[in-house]
Motif scaffolding. Sequence first.
Motif, PDB file in Angstrom:
ATOM      1  N   SER A  52       5.498  -0.575   6.514  1.00 30.67           N
ATOM      2  CA  SER A  52       5.585   0.864   6.329  1.00 30.67           C
ATOM      3  C   SER A  52       6.332   1.204   5.046  1.00 30.67           C
ATOM      4  CB  SER A  52       6.288   1.495   7.538  1.00 30.67           C
ATOM      5  OG  SER A  52       6.450   2.879   7.351  1.00 30.67           O
ATOM      6  N   ALA A  53       7.426   0.492   4.791  1.00 31.36           N
ATOM      7  CA  ALA A  53       8.196   0.732   3.573  1.00 31.36           C
ATOM      8  C   ALA A  53       7.365   0.392   2.338  1.00 31.36           C
ATOM      9  CB  ALA A  53       9.477  -0.102   3.599  1.00 31.36           C
ATOM     10  N   THR A  54       6.604  -0.712   2.420  1.00 32.92           N
ATOM     11  CA  THR A  54       5.754  -1.112   1.295  1.00 32.92           C
ATOM     12  C   THR A  54       4.672  -0.077   1.034  1.00 32.92           C
ATOM     13  OG1 THR A  54       6.127  -3.450   1.818  1.00 32.92           O
ATOM     14  CG2 THR A  54       4.247  -2.930   0.404  1.00 32.92           C
ATOM     15  N   VAL A  55       4.042   0.390   2.118  1.00 35.92           N
ATOM     16  CA  VAL A  55       2.970   1.381   1.986  1.00 35.92           C
ATOM     17  C   VAL A  55       3.515   2.688   1.420  1.00 35.92           C
ATOM     18  CG1 VAL A  55       1.348   2.822   3.271  1.00 35.92           C
ATOM     19  CG2 VAL A  55       1.521   0.385   3.781  1.00 35.92           C
ATOM     20  N   ASN A  56       4.656   3.140   1.924  1.00 32.36           N
ATOM     21  CA  ASN A  56       5.250   4.387   1.434  1.00 32.36           C
ATOM     22  C   ASN A  56       5.573   4.297  -0.052  1.00 32.36           C
ATOM     23  OD1 ASN A  56       5.093   5.600   3.950  1.00 32.36           O
ATOM     24  ND2 ASN A  56       7.161   4.979   4.545  1.00 32.36           N
ATOM     25  N   ARG A  57       6.091   3.145  -0.455  1.00 27.53           N
ATOM     26  CA  ARG A  57       6.416   2.950  -1.868  1.00 27.53           C
ATOM     27  C   ARG A  57       5.159   2.973  -2.728  1.00 27.53           C
ATOM     28  NH1 ARG A  57       8.177  -1.991  -4.661  1.00 27.53           N
ATOM     29  NH2 ARG A  57       9.385  -1.401  -6.488  1.00 27.53           N
ATOM     30  N   ALA A  58       4.096   2.348  -2.227  1.00 30.00           N
ATOM     31  CA  ALA A  58       2.830   2.345  -2.945  1.00 30.00           C
ATOM     32  C   ALA A  58       2.245   3.752  -3.035  1.00 30.00           C
ATOM     33  CB  ALA A  58       1.842   1.405  -2.261  1.00 30.00           C
ATOM     34  N   MET A  59       2.356   4.528  -1.953  1.00 31.21           N
ATOM     35  CA  MET A  59       1.833   5.889  -1.957  1.00 31.21           C
ATOM     36  C   MET A  59       2.571   6.758  -2.967  1.00 31.21           C
ATOM     37  SD  MET A  59      -0.711   5.839   0.084  1.00 31.21           S
ATOM     38  CE  MET A  59      -1.050   7.580   0.271  1.00 31.21           C
ATOM     39  N   ASP A  60       3.893   6.615  -3.035  1.00 28.61           N
ATOM     40  CA  ASP A  60       4.676   7.361  -4.031  1.00 28.61           C
ATOM     41  C   ASP A  60       4.228   6.994  -5.438  1.00 28.61           C
ATOM     42  OD1 ASP A  60       6.102   8.588  -2.029  1.00 28.61           O
ATOM     43  OD2 ASP A  60       7.792   7.190  -2.117  1.00 28.61           O
ATOM     44  N   PHE A  61       3.994   5.702  -5.650  1.00 25.13           N
ATOM     45  CA  PHE A  61       3.550   5.226  -6.961  1.00 25.13           C
ATOM     46  C   PHE A  61       2.179   5.811  -7.308  1.00 25.13           C
ATOM     47  CE2 PHE A  61       1.562   2.052  -9.768  1.00 25.13           C
ATOM     48  CZ  PHE A  61       2.545   1.932 -10.743  1.00 25.13           C
ATOM     49  N   MET A  62       1.285   5.883  -6.312  1.00 23.74           N
ATOM     50  CA  MET A  62      -0.046   6.434  -6.534  1.00 23.74           C
ATOM     51  C   MET A  62       0.024   7.905  -6.931  1.00 23.74           C
ATOM     52  SD  MET A  62      -2.246   4.737  -3.411  1.00 23.74           S
ATOM     53  CE  MET A  62      -3.698   5.723  -3.784  1.00 23.74           C
ATOM     54  N   GLU A  63       0.899   8.656  -6.285  1.00 27.58           N
ATOM     55  CA  GLU A  63       1.007  10.080  -6.569  1.00 27.58           C
ATOM     56  C   GLU A  63       1.484  10.341  -8.002  1.00 27.58           C
ATOM     57  OE1 GLU A  63       3.526  11.759  -3.622  1.00 27.58           O
ATOM     58  OE2 GLU A  63       2.093  11.478  -1.972  1.00 27.58           O
ATOM     59  N   LYS A  64       2.296   9.430  -8.536  1.00 26.26           N
ATOM     60  CA  LYS A  64       2.831   9.614  -9.877  1.00 26.26           C
ATOM     61  C   LYS A  64       1.921   9.031 -10.953  1.00 26.26           C
ATOM     62  CE  LYS A  64       7.581   9.395  -8.145  1.00 26.26           C
ATOM     63  NZ  LYS A  64       8.841   8.617  -8.115  1.00 26.26           N
ATOM     64  N   SER A  65       0.937   8.242 -10.542  1.00 23.96           N
ATOM     65  CA  SER A  65       0.070   7.589 -11.507  1.00 23.96           C
ATOM     66  C   SER A  65      -0.905   8.589 -12.133  1.00 23.96           C
ATOM     67  CB  SER A  65      -0.718   6.460 -10.834  1.00 23.96           C
ATOM     68  OG  SER A  65      -1.649   5.897 -11.729  1.00 23.96           O
ATOM     69  N   GLN A  66      -1.244   8.359 -13.399  1.00 21.30           N
ATOM     70  CA  GLN A  66      -2.178   9.224 -14.111  1.00 21.30           C
ATOM     71  C   GLN A  66      -3.628   8.758 -13.947  1.00 21.30           C
ATOM     72  OE1 GLN A  66      -0.782   9.363 -18.150  1.00 21.30           O
ATOM     73  NE2 GLN A  66       1.009  10.602 -17.633  1.00 21.30           N
ATOM     74  N   VAL A  67      -3.841   7.635 -13.327  1.00 22.91           N
ATOM     75  CA  VAL A  67      -5.196   7.138 -13.073  1.00 22.91           C
ATOM     76  C   VAL A  67      -5.390   6.968 -11.566  1.00 22.91           C
ATOM     77  CG1 VAL A  67      -5.305   5.924 -15.280  1.00 22.91           C
ATOM     78  CG2 VAL A  67      -4.503   4.712 -13.245  1.00 22.91           C
ATOM     79  N   ARG A  68      -6.641   6.890 -11.169  1.00 24.00           N
ATOM     80  CA  ARG A  68      -6.948   6.716  -9.755  1.00 24.00           C
ATOM     81  C   ARG A  68      -6.630   5.290  -9.326  1.00 24.00           C
ATOM     82  NH1 ARG A  68     -12.072   5.307  -7.058  1.00 24.00           N
ATOM     83  NH2 ARG A  68     -11.913   5.915  -4.869  1.00 24.00           N
ATOM     84  N   LEU A  69      -5.887   5.172  -8.250  1.00 27.33           N
ATOM     85  CA  LEU A  69      -5.512   3.870  -7.705  1.00 27.33           C
ATOM     86  C   LEU A  69      -6.053   3.755  -6.288  1.00 27.33           C
ATOM     87  CD1 LEU A  69      -1.793   3.717  -8.916  1.00 27.33           C
ATOM     88  CD2 LEU A  69      -3.728   2.470  -9.871  1.00 27.33           C
TER      89      LEU A  69
END
Length: 247
Positions: A52-69
Amino acid sequence: LSRGTELRATLSKGLSDISLYINLKKENEKLTQQNSALLADVIVKGNVLRDSATVNRAMDFMEKSQVRLIPARVVERRFDTKENVLIINAGSGQGIEKDMAVLTPDGLVGRVVQVSNNYAKVMPVIHSEFSVSVVSDSNSTHGILRWNGGEEQTAQMHYVPLSSSIQDNEKIYTADFSTFALHGIPVGKVVEVIPEKQFYKISVRLGVNFSALTHVLVAEKTTDPEKVELMRDAGNNSENSLQEANP
């Protein structure tokens, strides 16, 4: 009569002891099963919390990314001395294409080399045929990152001339010269710089912990095919090109 009474008392005590032993054995078995169930529950919940912690961290990273992940989970892996492979649970049906970059918030994982409908094969950084153009953060020193085997957390940065001022602890990122990776993906940190005849021998501590890798992000392909073709031709004509090799 006295002896008979003593014999009955002895037998009765013996049977009572046997019954107590059997009951204690059953209780111990029950306690062992309960402890095993509790331990399994703790392990499962611990894994869920970590995931869950890994997924949440990845989701935060996706939201800040300028490209589609595109998020995916590592469902299979093969660790070898030279040819390591990862399988992720996202394929062409989820928008995955060959030569897309695979990463985590910690850094570059590798590149997609084969795709099916719902799965994709990833060549990780820790593969003998993997290479990527990289650049240092402080003085823009360019080179080619490869893994030469051995420790999975350490790769080597090649073709860095002695005129470079690269130093320990510099952060390394993917460069503009890459044919598959977006510019600026973290790769690792310089941990050793040794001068040789023409180039430095540089060791880079990779940012991704491959032994604990569970979730990844796949970056939508943005490479210009025309550029890829031109750089591929240039790579065929020059062994020391700063363009990474095509696996």
